[in-house]
Design a protein around this motif. Structure first.
Motif, PDB file in Angstrom:
ATOM      1  N   ALA A  70       0.836  -1.208   0.000  1.00  0.00           N
ATOM      2  CA  ALA A  70       0.000   0.000   0.000  1.00  0.00           C
ATOM      3  C   ALA A  70       0.868   1.254   0.000  1.00  0.00           C
ATOM      4  O   ALA A  70       0.581   2.231  -0.712  1.00  0.00           O
ATOM      5  CB  ALA A  70      -0.932  -0.009   1.205  1.00  0.00           C
ATOM      6  N   LEU A  71       1.953   1.251   0.751  1.00  0.00           N
ATOM      7  CA  LEU A  71       2.858   2.395   0.801  1.00  0.00           C
ATOM      8  C   LEU A  71       3.518   2.634  -0.552  1.00  0.00           C
ATOM      9  O   LEU A  71       3.615   3.777  -1.009  1.00  0.00           O
ATOM     10  CB  LEU A  71       3.909   2.177   1.889  1.00  0.00           C
ATOM     11  N   VAL A  92       2.340   1.736  -3.536  1.00  0.00           N
ATOM     12  CA  VAL A  92       1.312   2.209  -4.475  1.00  0.00           C
ATOM     13  C   VAL A  92       0.988   3.667  -4.194  1.00  0.00           C
ATOM     14  O   VAL A  92       0.889   4.497  -5.110  1.00  0.00           O
ATOM     15  CB  VAL A  92       0.053   1.319  -4.382  1.00  0.00           C
ATOM     16  N   TRP A  93       0.832   4.040  -2.934  1.00  0.00           N
ATOM     17  CA  TRP A  93       0.496   5.414  -2.571  1.00  0.00           C
ATOM     18  C   TRP A  93       1.604   6.377  -3.000  1.00  0.00           C
ATOM     19  O   TRP A  93       1.352   7.435  -3.559  1.00  0.00           O
ATOM     20  CB  TRP A  93       0.271   5.480  -1.064  1.00  0.00           C
ATOM     21  N   CYS A  94       2.877   5.963  -2.784  1.00  0.00           N
ATOM     22  CA  CYS A  94       4.004   6.815  -3.178  1.00  0.00           C
ATOM     23  C   CYS A  94       4.107   6.928  -4.691  1.00  0.00           C
ATOM     24  O   CYS A  94       4.454   7.989  -5.217  1.00  0.00           O
ATOM     25  CB  CYS A  94       5.315   6.270  -2.597  1.00  0.00           C
ATOM     26  N   SER A  95       3.819   5.860  -5.409  1.00  0.00           N
ATOM     27  CA  SER A  95       3.911   5.935  -6.870  1.00  0.00           C
ATOM     28  C   SER A  95       2.815   6.823  -7.446  1.00  0.00           C
ATOM     29  O   SER A  95       3.028   7.487  -8.459  1.00  0.00           O
ATOM     30  CB  SER A  95       3.850   4.538  -7.485  1.00  0.00           C
ATOM     31  N   LYS A  96       1.664   6.883  -6.811  1.00  0.00           N
ATOM     32  CA  LYS A  96       0.591   7.777  -7.278  1.00  0.00           C
ATOM     33  C   LYS A  96       0.916   9.235  -6.973  1.00  0.00           C
ATOM     34  O   LYS A  96       0.509  10.133  -7.682  1.00  0.00           O
ATOM     35  CB  LYS A  96      -0.745   7.407  -6.626  1.00  0.00           C
ATOM     36  N   ARG A  97       1.668   9.474  -5.931  1.00  0.00           N
ATOM     37  CA  ARG A  97       2.006  10.829  -5.522  1.00  0.00           C
ATOM     38  C   ARG A  97       3.385  11.243  -6.005  1.00  0.00           C
ATOM     39  O   ARG A  97       3.954  12.204  -5.506  1.00  0.00           O
ATOM     40  CB  ARG A  97       1.951  10.915  -4.006  1.00  0.00           C
ATOM     41  N   SER A  98       3.975  10.525  -6.956  1.00  0.00           N
ATOM     42  CA  SER A  98       5.321  10.814  -7.412  1.00  0.00           C
ATOM     43  C   SER A  98       5.448  12.218  -7.997  1.00  0.00           C
ATOM     44  O   SER A  98       6.480  12.861  -7.868  1.00  0.00           O
ATOM     45  CB  SER A  98       5.793   9.770  -8.428  1.00  0.00           C
TER      46      SER A  98
END
Length: 174
Positions: free
Chosen positions: A161-162, A164-170
């Motif tokens: 989850a971390l 995925v969340w970081c890749s969306k907020r890149s």
């Protein structure tokens, strides 16, 4: 003559030459290796011993000598310390070396069934009471087992989850 015949003849002659070179290379390599091993063994003082058959009767007599020396040495060690190798390590090393050297001197390989049988007799004589109580493993309780299973699973999911969340907020983090 057909168009490809001359070329195939040349290919066959080249293949034959390549095979000859390959066979010669293997032959030269094996001769050089055997010559080097002979040179190295003579430089190290290693000589090939003539093949001697193992005289098991003589071997048993020599093992008895090693055993008697070991018994005399173990007489100086307190019997309550027989199960602690640190109290008689040098004596056991001398016993082991004695059996090995005598086996090789007689022409027997070491260890062999005769020597192993003798060593087992010595172990039965001195170390038969040295068995340690076996630990009985008990299954963990259901609560502990559930925790041991669930914690790695939940950590893995949290890490996914971390990521995925970081890749969306890149775009924001960059």
């Amino acid at each position: 003559m057909q168009p490809g015949t001359r070329f195939s003849f040349i290919m066959d002659r080249n293949a034959l030459t390549a095979c000859k070179v390959f066979v010669m290379g293997i032959l030269v390599n094996s001769l050089m290796s055997s010559a080097l091993s002979e040179t190295e063994s003579s430089e190290l003082g290693l000589t090939r011993r003539p093949l001697v058959l193992c005289n098991e009767t003589q071997l048993l007599l020599e093992m008895d000598v090693c055993g008697e020396v070991f018994k005399r040495q173990m007489a100086h060690v307190d019997a309550q310390h027989w199960c602690n190798l640190t109290h008689f390590l040098s004596e056991y090393h001398l016993f082991s070396s004695c059996t090995e050297k005598n086996s090789e001197r007689i022409g027997c390989y070491w260890p062999n069934p005769v020597v192993e049988g003798f060593i087992i007799q010595i172990h039965k004589l001195f170390f038969s009471n040295c068995t340690v109580e076996r630990v009985v493993w008990v299954d963990p309780s259901d609560d502990l087992l559930a925790a041991l299973i669930l914690v790695p699973i939940l950590l893995t999911l949290a890490m996914i989850a971390l990521v995925v969340w970081c890749s969306k907020r890149s775009d924001i983090l960059a």
